[in-house]
Motif scaffolding. Sequence first.
Motif, PDB file in Angstrom:
ATOM      1  N   SER A 253     -13.817  43.111  43.845  1.00 40.90           N
ATOM      2  CA  SER A 253     -15.576  43.753  42.890  1.00 40.90           C
ATOM      3  C   SER A 253     -15.638  44.114  42.116  1.00 40.90           C
ATOM      4  CB  SER A 253     -16.246  44.542  44.370  1.00 40.90           C
ATOM      5  OG  SER A 253     -15.543  46.427  44.583  1.00 40.90           O
ATOM      6  N   HIS A 254     -15.075  44.735  41.901  1.00 38.91           N
ATOM      7  CA  HIS A 254     -14.806  45.697  39.904  1.00 38.91           C
ATOM      8  C   HIS A 254     -13.847  46.514  40.001  1.00 38.91           C
ATOM      9  CE1 HIS A 254     -16.376  49.409  42.752  1.00 38.91           C
ATOM     10  NE2 HIS A 254     -16.204  49.718  41.657  1.00 38.91           N
TER      11      HIS A 254
ATOM     12  N   ASN B 262     -22.555  48.548  38.401  1.00 33.54           N
ATOM     13  CA  ASN B 262     -23.595  48.189  39.113  1.00 33.54           C
ATOM     14  C   ASN B 262     -23.961  46.518  38.501  1.00 33.54           C
ATOM     15  OD1 ASN B 262     -25.655  49.656  40.035  1.00 33.54           O
ATOM     16  ND2 ASN B 262     -26.516  50.787  38.130  1.00 33.54           N
ATOM     17  N   ASP B 263     -22.519  46.410  38.337  1.00 25.63           N
ATOM     18  CA  ASP B 263     -22.200  45.126  37.439  1.00 25.63           C
ATOM     19  C   ASP B 263     -21.191  44.127  38.567  1.00 25.63           C
ATOM     20  OD1 ASP B 263     -23.599  44.171  35.620  1.00 25.63           O
ATOM     21  OD2 ASP B 263     -22.512  45.515  34.252  1.00 25.63           O
ATOM     22  N   SER B 264     -21.052  44.971  39.609  1.00 27.52           N
ATOM     23  CA  SER B 264     -19.981  45.119  41.197  1.00 27.52           C
ATOM     24  C   SER B 264     -19.963  43.484  41.493  1.00 27.52           C
ATOM     25  CB  SER B 264     -20.232  45.792  41.863  1.00 27.52           C
ATOM     26  OG  SER B 264     -19.634  47.558  41.674  1.00 27.52           O
TER      27      SER B 264
ATOM     28  N   ASP C 262     -19.374  49.027  44.294  1.00 26.23           N
ATOM     29  CA  ASP C 262     -19.979  50.389  44.348  1.00 26.23           C
ATOM     30  C   ASP C 262     -21.716  49.951  43.656  1.00 26.23           C
ATOM     31  OD1 ASP C 262     -18.013  51.716  45.087  1.00 26.23           O
ATOM     32  OD2 ASP C 262     -17.220  52.224  43.440  1.00 26.23           O
ATOM     33  N   LEU C 263     -22.177  49.448  44.259  1.00 21.14           N
ATOM     34  CA  LEU C 263     -23.563  49.227  43.384  1.00 21.14           C
ATOM     35  C   LEU C 263     -24.328  50.400  43.689  1.00 21.14           C
ATOM     36  CD1 LEU C 263     -25.340  46.912  42.163  1.00 21.14           C
ATOM     37  CD2 LEU C 263     -26.076  46.287  44.815  1.00 21.14           C
TER      38      LEU C 263
ATOM     39  N   HIS D  50     -20.486  52.073  47.146  1.00 15.86           N
ATOM     40  CA  HIS D  50     -20.245  53.177  46.396  1.00 15.86           C
ATOM     41  C   HIS D  50     -20.160  54.868  47.658  1.00 15.86           C
ATOM     42  CE1 HIS D  50     -20.597  55.795  42.219  1.00 15.86           C
ATOM     43  NE2 HIS D  50     -18.931  55.911  42.696  1.00 15.86           N
ATOM     44  N   HIS D  51     -18.819  53.891  48.352  1.00 14.71           N
ATOM     45  CA  HIS D  51     -19.255  55.141  49.232  1.00 14.71           C
ATOM     46  C   HIS D  51     -20.187  56.089  49.522  1.00 14.71           C
ATOM     47  CE1 HIS D  51     -15.271  53.718  47.251  1.00 14.71           C
ATOM     48  NE2 HIS D  51     -15.353  53.881  46.587  1.00 14.71           N
TER      49      HIS D  51
END
Length: 722
Positions: free
Chosen positions: A528-529, A604-606, A623-624, A650-651
């Motif tokens: 994702s990132h 935010n680019d996940s 992690d958006l 983001h957990h």
Amino acid sequence: MAWKQESLAVITSILLFACAVYLVQDFRSQYTFDYSGGYSGELVFKPGAVIDGDSLRGFALIREDAVVYARYRVDSEEEKHLMEKLVDGSVFQVTGVFEAASAPSHRYSFNMADYLKHNGAASLLTIQSMDGAQANATWVNRLLGRRDALKNHIRAHFPESLAAEAEALLIGERENMDPDDQRVHQTLGISHLFAISGLHVGIASGLLYMFLVRLHVRKETAFLILLIVLPLYAVIAGGAPSVWRAVSMVSVVLAGKLLGFKVPIASIMLTSMVLFLLWNPYALYKIGFQLSYGATFGIIYSLKFLGGIQSSLKTGFVITFISQMTLYPLLLFHFYELSLSAFVVNSLFVPLFTLLILPANFLLLFLTGVFQPAADFVFYFYEPLRSEIDAFMVWLADLPYQLWNPGKPGVFTVFLLMGSVYLFYCAAERKFHFRQLLILLVPAILFTALPYLDPRLKVTFLDVGQGDSALVELPYRQAVYLIDSGGLLRFDTEAFKKKKRPYEIGRQVVAPFLKGSGISSIDIFIISHPDADHAEGAEEIFRLFPVDELHLTPGSASNALMVQLAPDTAEAEVVFPGAGSDWTVGETQFSYLSPKDAEYEGNNDSLVLLMKTGEYRVLFTGDLEAGGEKDLLESYGNELAGLTVLKVGHHGSKTSSSEEFLAALKPALSIFSTGADNRYGHPSPEVVERFTELELDTLNTAENGTIRVLYENGELELEMMR
């Protein structure tokens, strides 16, 4: 058939007796000592304790019948060197606290509680201080001192490229073997050649006997010397069950020759097994014990069949076949996969080790002890030859389709597979026909086919600690997608603290789950990132599994972690999808909702992935954070309303899971992927409160372990996989 029924009854009785002894000892160990609170007193580490980095750990006695697994963190390099000298054979004065074993990440990962139980330990002991050490000069400790001396001798006098192998072959020390080399050995099915067993004991006995005869020692005296030396060698070689099995059987044969009696080899094996279990009932749980006696059982009870084979080459192949077939249910149960090439490769490498590699190591150990220049002369020729053999092994291991990975069988399936092996031997003993192989193949094929007959859509959120990893398995195993691989953020540490084998999420958590589930390849691996807690474990995944496609968030290829990963991704097609990218498999649709541009700037680019089958929808958010959530609502708010499962961004950080976002989606179930007692305090209390106020159900991998969501015909089922 009478002898078979009798042997089966004897073995069953032995196993039942061993289990009874184990239960009695387990009861004593658990209830005759108070394992709550703290401890202050004496502690003696048992053989096998290791110092790796700044960690000292191993099983230890805190009194005669109380065994614990002790852990101690050394404070300095000086203390580490001191502990390396004292750990074997010293009585320490310690203070510490007893702790419960942590739960496993999932059913296929390492289970500390079972490990303690199967080694007769009742608790973990975290040592807080060691105030002094006193010599404990038993004969076993003296022998272990010789073992350490041999280990240091090998490291000092063998070339670095040969030292780790020599330690493994000569004294059973495998801690320095390279993980990549071990993976090659596992792929080829020759790992047993690097663990001291009957082959090594037989060669060592033969070499010593020949040496004594050359010195004109009488045969009877040579046998007597061997009877004395072999048990000592078993201790120096690490005392593994396979070593003691071989030593005990050889000793009985030698004693028979010396005293003029002959005992059937099957009786020798069963007697050895009984005595071993009486001495150490917990050996029943050790993989080496099960595999060593299992292989020996298969070979001994096939001697009649082997006796009719004239060709030595064919005999070697058949022995390999018998060993592999006898053990394959156990190998699947413990390792979830089986090397198919082992049937052929062992026919080549067993003679190679028997005639060249093992004798060469014994010879070189002798020469380095008596005349180093002679050893250096042999090393000059042997080292490049061994290097060529290694290169050949790596080439062989890189050939495709060598591993059969049907997954971990349950206990019932193990007994079913073992039953098919026994029936095959019964049929083949009368007269072998190739069609009898169906007795073996049909149960194995049915077990392998089970995932491909399963109509359920499975989404599994793996417990990787403080990180993310999810697995999607489409109905009938149409495709397998891995979303992130977890990982650790590693910091620079002092040299003495660096571990030889650091903990790896990809190898020790994600890979066992895939293999245990019968997954041998990945269709799409989505990162994702490029944060460490999402991608650091990817390196191990690429080295252990073929991956068809790798999906990376646009603009992330230049990230340091991705640059480091690039050499391992050479065989995969690398794709940089963004918002609007989609595909469909069967009735399941996949759509990327973010990012919208090709510049990677952070969380935010996940890559944000939506999976849907009818009304069933799962959103993977990476992690958006709140800003990215707002953009999602503007573009896809209606499509995401009434979501089935949300992987919380983001957990559970306070920068994510905004009230607006949660209120719009109203997911039926939300999954936090966090580590227990993590340094970030995830999930944030205010985020948890937000879910509570909106009456949204949540689960957390830190509390529940690995979580699987199964979907079939509009029905959801939850499964906790610890």
